[in-house]
Design an enzyme around this catalytic site. Sequence first.
Site, PDB file in Angstrom:
ATOM      1  N   LYS A 177       8.688  -4.144   0.435  1.00 18.08           N
ATOM      2  CA  LYS A 177       7.198  -4.289   0.336  1.00 18.08           C
ATOM      3  C   LYS A 177       6.740  -3.939  -1.292  1.00 18.08           C
ATOM      4  O   LYS A 177       5.717  -4.753  -1.554  1.00 18.08           O
ATOM      5  CB  LYS A 177       6.632  -3.007   0.984  1.00 18.08           C
ATOM      6  CG  LYS A 177       6.689  -3.352   2.681  1.00 18.08           C
ATOM      7  CD  LYS A 177       5.817  -2.651   3.543  1.00 18.08           C
ATOM      8  CE  LYS A 177       5.970  -3.108   4.878  1.00 18.08           C
ATOM      9  NZ  LYS A 177       5.257  -2.129   5.647  1.00 18.08           N
ATOM     10  N   ASP A 202      -1.065  -4.239   6.889  1.00 22.34           N
ATOM     11  CA  ASP A 202      -0.760  -2.631   7.410  1.00 22.34           C
ATOM     12  C   ASP A 202      -2.200  -1.910   7.747  1.00 22.34           C
ATOM     13  O   ASP A 202      -2.352  -1.105   8.837  1.00 22.34           O
ATOM     14  CB  ASP A 202       0.277  -1.945   6.870  1.00 22.34           C
ATOM     15  CG  ASP A 202       1.516  -2.701   6.936  1.00 22.34           C
ATOM     16  OD1 ASP A 202       1.910  -3.062   8.011  1.00 22.34           O
ATOM     17  OD2 ASP A 202       2.450  -2.526   5.832  1.00 22.34           O
TER      18      ASP A 202
END
Length: 279
Positions: free
Chosen positions: A66, A102
């Site tokens: 990420k 997220d």
Amino acid sequence: MTALTGLIGYPVSHSLSPRIHDFWIKEHGLDAAYKLFTTAPARLRQTMLHMRKKEVRGVNITIPHKQAVMEYLDDTDANARAIGAVNTVTNRDGKFVGSNTDAYGFITNLREGLTGKPDGDIANYLQHVVVLGAGGATRAIIVALQQAGAKTITLTNRSFDKAQILANHFNLTALPWEVRAEALSEATLLVNTTSLGMAGHPPLELGLSALPKSAAVHDIVYAPLETPLLFAAAKQGHQTVDGLGMLLYQAQAAFELWHGVKPKVTKALRDHVLEPHHG
Ligand code: ATR
């Protein structure tokens, strides 16, 4: 041409994301596919070059890429920059743009879990938030809580230095892991962002006796759906929110970025995702 999407990570073989995206692709009758791209850290560069060659519509990025993936993108949006991590890449006319859905996934699941509505008002729960953990998911959660108007956030983590770094960066209070139970006495919301309680991991050891009864407890772990923490909290009368919706809502935002339609998070989707031994 089939719109190719998918997930890059290591490991990814047990991911539930294909079930989610395939469900919506079918529901919306799209000519699209969602594939898994298992990518060891040393191969991320090659995989990203491959994604450009294949002209993918977009990809999700998960552990451990990420942060590393940012190097291979043409641009990142403000949210990804604030969080310092990308979980969704969108191909915009050949430009790879990184986003982070997220934070949206976390706060939308929390709102829905506490109010029954994905855009419900949770201000009462955002007075004093205690966050456990300082790992991969925590930064997105802190950004989401701050954007939603959290008044105070207290962070506690086994490795205190990691809590301290986040506390300095986001202007929060860090407390030693040893005093986590006492830290609950003023809390209106408790959030577990550690891996404790996940299948195959030790349970989270935390006495809840100091936690006010009106406080809600949220665990981002979703396997099992009811973690030992949520079980104990429910037993003591606390409102609880499980972690599955965070996965579903981060996927919803990614799907909309790629396909231009906002798919619905429904009970049918939840049931489908939770079905055992799904082919
Ligand atoms: P990473 O830190 O590599 O991003 P993660 O899986 O995203 O890993 O995060 C794991 C989180 O669970 C961390 O907050 C971790 O605490 P440390 O920072 O001290 O490692 C926490 N965690 C994992 N196992 C734990 C344990 N046995 N006791 C307490 N916290 C634990």
